[in-house]
Design an enzyme around this catalytic site. Structure first.
Site, mmCIF file in Angstrom:
data_model
loop_
_atom_site.group_PDB
_atom_site.id
_atom_site.type_symbol
_atom_site.label_atom_id
_atom_site.label_comp_id
_atom_site.label_asym_id
_atom_site.label_seq_id
_atom_site.Cartn_x
_atom_site.Cartn_y
_atom_site.Cartn_z
ATOM 1 N N GLN A 78 0.837 -1.199 0.000
ATOM 2 C CA GLN A 78 0.000 0.000 0.000
ATOM 3 C C GLN A 78 0.876 1.254 0.000
ATOM 4 O O GLN A 78 1.249 1.772 1.050
ATOM 5 C CB GLN A 78 -0.946 0.004 1.207
ATOM 6 C CG GLN A 78 -1.965 1.104 1.106
ATOM 7 C CD GLN A 78 -3.055 0.995 2.140
ATOM 8 O OE1 GLN A 78 -3.107 0.069 2.929
ATOM 9 N NE2 GLN A 78 -3.947 1.961 2.126
ATOM 10 N N PHE A 79 1.157 1.747 -1.204
ATOM 11 C CA PHE A 79 2.005 2.930 -1.333
ATOM 12 C C PHE A 79 1.361 4.165 -0.719
ATOM 13 O O PHE A 79 2.037 5.121 -0.345
ATOM 14 C CB PHE A 79 2.388 3.184 -2.791
ATOM 15 C CG PHE A 79 1.299 3.796 -3.624
ATOM 16 C CD1 PHE A 79 1.261 5.171 -3.807
ATOM 17 C CD2 PHE A 79 0.325 3.010 -4.217
ATOM 18 C CE1 PHE A 79 0.260 5.744 -4.578
ATOM 19 C CE2 PHE A 79 -0.675 3.573 -4.982
ATOM 20 C CZ PHE A 79 -0.710 4.950 -5.175
ATOM 21 N N THR A 80 0.033 4.164 -0.562
ATOM 22 C CA THR A 80 -0.655 5.341 -0.021
ATOM 23 C C THR A 80 -0.326 5.593 1.444
ATOM 24 O O THR A 80 -0.680 6.651 1.969
ATOM 25 C CB THR A 80 -2.181 5.235 -0.196
ATOM 26 O OG1 THR A 80 -2.656 4.079 0.500
ATOM 27 C CG2 THR A 80 -2.561 5.151 -1.665
#
Length: 145
Positions: A78-80
């Protein structure tokens, strides 16, 4: 490296309405990588997740780890987790690692979990995923390395 982990009684990852990862009684682990992250931090991060005492013992105290309860983990990229929302209304993700670097780190992160005699499930890196979960407690912990 940032991790958000949740103690769950159930977690399921769907991609295109198909189940690609499913666990019961364990940890749902969201992991994001920064531009300056290196492979050297991964063993420490995995060990921390595996040994974090956030499961209840016989006295209803958070005193057991996912290893102690012989639980499972579902690891989702999850890059967010590196969203910067300080300016304006649209997050920027410039602190996130490139997709190529993040994929290499993610794959090694998952590999290290698998070396610990624990059921490890995953999502699909960079896919559009839907996560269904039942958070027990609720218990949600943020870690940064």
């Amino acid at each position: 490296m940032r991790i958000t982990l949740q103690r769950v009684s159930k977690a399921i990852c769907y991609v295109d309405n198909e189940i690609v990862g499913k666990i019961e009684n364990g940890l749902l682990i969201f992991v994001g990588f920064a531009t300056n992250d290196a492979f050297e931090i991964l063993p420490l991060a995995v060990r921390k997740c595996l040994e974090l005492r956030i499961f209840n013992d016989e006295n209803d105290k958070m005193n057991k780890s996912v290893l102690d309860i012989q639980g499972s983990v579902l690891v989702i990229s999850q890059f967010t987790l590196y969203a910067n929302c300080k300016r304006g209304r649209r997050p920027d993700f410039t602190q996130s690692a490139s997709p190529e670097k993040a994929k290499e780190l993610y794959e090694e992160f998952v590999h290290l979990f698998k070396q610990n005699n624990i059921n490890v499930q995953t999502g699909i890196f960079a896919a559009k995923m839907q996560i269904e979960l039942v958070n027990e407690g609720p218990v949600t912990i943020n870690l940064e390395f």
